[in-house]
Design a protein around this motif. Structure first.
Motif, mmCIF file in Angstrom:
data_model
loop_
_atom_site.group_PDB
_atom_site.id
_atom_site.type_symbol
_atom_site.label_atom_id
_atom_site.label_comp_id
_atom_site.label_asym_id
_atom_site.label_seq_id
_atom_site.Cartn_x
_atom_site.Cartn_y
_atom_site.Cartn_z
ATOM 1 N N UNK A 33 -2.481 20.269 -5.630
ATOM 2 C CA UNK A 33 -2.141 21.131 -4.583
ATOM 3 C C UNK A 33 -3.195 22.137 -3.990
ATOM 4 N N UNK A 34 -3.882 22.364 -4.970
ATOM 5 C CA UNK A 34 -5.176 23.557 -4.588
ATOM 6 C C UNK A 34 -6.056 22.514 -3.490
ATOM 7 N N UNK A 35 -6.477 21.385 -4.149
ATOM 8 C CA UNK A 35 -7.642 20.828 -3.384
ATOM 9 C C UNK A 35 -6.847 20.477 -1.920
ATOM 10 N N UNK A 45 -10.116 15.316 -6.409
ATOM 11 C CA UNK A 45 -11.018 15.669 -5.133
ATOM 12 C C UNK A 45 -11.050 14.593 -4.272
ATOM 13 N N UNK A 46 -11.266 13.240 -4.611
ATOM 14 C CA UNK A 46 -11.319 12.161 -3.795
ATOM 15 C C UNK A 46 -9.937 11.719 -3.194
ATOM 16 N N UNK A 47 -8.907 12.006 -4.040
ATOM 17 C CA UNK A 47 -7.660 11.527 -3.464
ATOM 18 C C UNK A 47 -7.080 12.424 -2.525
ATOM 19 N N UNK A 48 -7.596 13.648 -2.684
ATOM 20 C CA UNK A 48 -7.050 14.817 -1.720
ATOM 21 C C UNK A 48 -7.931 14.650 -0.207
ATOM 22 N N UNK A 49 -9.422 14.286 -0.114
ATOM 23 C CA UNK A 49 -10.117 14.195 0.998
ATOM 24 C C UNK A 49 -10.650 12.772 1.284
ATOM 25 N N UNK A 50 -10.350 12.100 0.354
ATOM 26 C CA UNK A 50 -10.947 10.722 0.715
ATOM 27 C C UNK A 50 -12.378 10.523 0.439
ATOM 28 N N UNK A 51 -13.105 9.346 0.553
ATOM 29 C CA UNK A 51 -14.466 9.134 0.208
ATOM 30 C C UNK A 51 -15.351 9.864 1.184
#
Length: 442
Positions: A211-213, A240-246
């Motif tokens: 949730x934070x990311x 982090x990658x799941x939230x923002x992508x590569x």
């Protein structure tokens, strides 16, 4: 309302000396004061001059207004005649010195202030307080940017310093090559790039790391930097990658064995397809820690406490000494202090740096001699680069030395000056000054 005057950023004895000199008629004698350091801090091979622009900014505000004069009168610091003089105080003399960002060595005449005794003596404390602190920070920062070998260093030490010192430290770090600061006032005042995303508190605020990311990426975009060590680093990178992508801009590591973690995180990011996601490391770094991470896949360093405290050398030991004063015949006469281990060399100075055929510095050359000869001296030899430049003429600050323009010029000057140092001068191991200081007598 608090006054913006810098006039009381001084020691009481500056004003009591002024009172006595006004009373005996010596206050109007023309004088030359010189700023130098007798030695570098232990283990340091060079110093970096910083704060000159701030000195010039302080000089413009060095005025005794009603608030300052009323307080001095109430506290009976000086008598009425001295208060009358202070009410009209304006520095009308001249200042010259090394360009900000320049390297300095023992006995380098980094700043020269000329005016009447009354005008020049009052500036001692504010000049030294600025130059000693700013130069200590810049000298430490230069060692850090050198150890980083081209990787960006980011200043984030505001929480470890006095609130105004934090601004000064950010400025001094920029002079020595730091790429950005967390301090917004420094950014506003001096045109510095500002950096910063989120602390552990933001992650802990949310019910979980996902949730934070997600909230941070939604607010700042996928190019943000996510702090991945609040709980478990490996799971943090995955989230982090799941939230923002590569296309995630960067991850930050703030604890643990940074060298080992950086290797593991780089491999994990690459395995997830985030090959362009950068790794930022923080956590009580200094120049030695940065050097130790040279082989680690780190993209940038965030430095705080060690930077704003001069990394073990919080002052440069600079002094402000009277080296010449007007004699009875109207000419300037050299004067010198002869105290054991704290002596000074009389007379006006100038300076140059001797370079070899490859453009590497081999010596700091300090010129002394008859006053007019030194004043008129300019290096004629092809292997000498003059170091002293005019900063203030007849009380007016010359353009280009203050504000954002001054910081930019100082940053460029530092980069060029450091590139002149002899090979080995940037070693972090304790050693003598990188350049010998030699005296040329005219």
């Amino acid at each position: 309302m608090t006054s913006s005057s810098t006039a009381l950023l001084t020691d009481r004895y500056e004003l009591t000396m002024l009172q006595a000199a006004l009373a005996d008629g010596t206050a109007g004698r023309r004088c030359v004061f010189e700023v130098f350091t007798r030695r570098l801090p232990h283990g340091r091979r060079y110093g970096v001059l910083a704060g000159t622009g701030r000195v010039l900014e302080a000089l413009a505000d060095f005025r005794f207004g009603p608030e300052e004069l009323d307080w001095l009168a109430r506290e009976r610091v000086v008598d009425d005649a001295t208060l009358d003089y202070l009410a009209g105080y304006r520095f009308t003399g001249s200042v010259s010195g090394y360009a900000e960002g320049e390297m300095f060595f023992p006995h380098s005449p980094v700043l020269t202030v000329e005016g009447t005794f009354a005008e020049a003596v009052l500036l001692e404390t504010v000049v030294l307080s600025v130059l000693n602190y700013d130069s200590a920070v810049a000298s430490a920062a230069s060692r850090m940017t050198s150890a980083a070998i081209g990787r960006p260093c980011l200043e984030m030490g505001a929480r470890r310093a006095h609130e105004q010192a934090a601004v000064a430290a950010a400025r001094a770090a920029a002079v020595a090559g730091f790429a950005g600061t967390s301090n917004l006032e420094a950014g506003r005042r001096y045109g510095l790039p500002t950096i910063g995303t989120a602390a552990h508190a933001f992650t802990l605020l949310h019910d979980d790391e996902e949730a934070a990311f997600a909230a941070q990426v939604a607010s700042s975009g996928p190019g943000t930097t996510l702090l991945v060590d609040t709980y478990d680093v490996r799971r943090g990178v995955e989230r982090a990658i799941a939230a923002a992508g590569t296309g995630l801009g960067a991850v930050r590591l703030d604890s643990g064995d940074l060298g080992v973690l950086a290797q593991e995180v780089r491999a994990q990011l690459d395995g997830l397809g985030a090959r362009d996601t950068r790794i930022v490391v923080t956590s009580d770094l200094d120049e030695y820690a940065i050097a130790a991470l040279a082989v680690a896949p780190v993209d940038s360093y965030g430095v705080g406490t060690s930077l704003v405290t001069g990394s073990g050398a919080p002052t440069c030991g600079m002094v402000y000494k009277l080296v010449a004063r007007e004699g009875r015949d109207g000419t300037l006469e050299p004067v010198a202090k002869a105290s054991v281990a704290k002596g000074s060399v009389g007379g006006r100075k100038s300076a140059a740096r001797r370079l070899d055929e490859s453009g590497r510095a081999v010596a700091e050359v300090v010129v002394s001699g008859e006053d007019e000869a030194v004043r008129a001296w300019a290096p004629a030899e092809a292997d000498l680069r003059g170091l002293v430049v005019p900063l203030v003429t007849d009380g007016e600050v010359r353009p280009g030395w203050t504000g954002p323009e001054g910081v930019a010029a100082a940053t460029a000057r530092h980069a060029a000056s450091r590139d002149e140092l002899p090979r080995g001068a940037r070693r972090l191991s304790a050693d003598e000054a990188a350049l010998p200081t030699v005296t040329l007598t005219l």
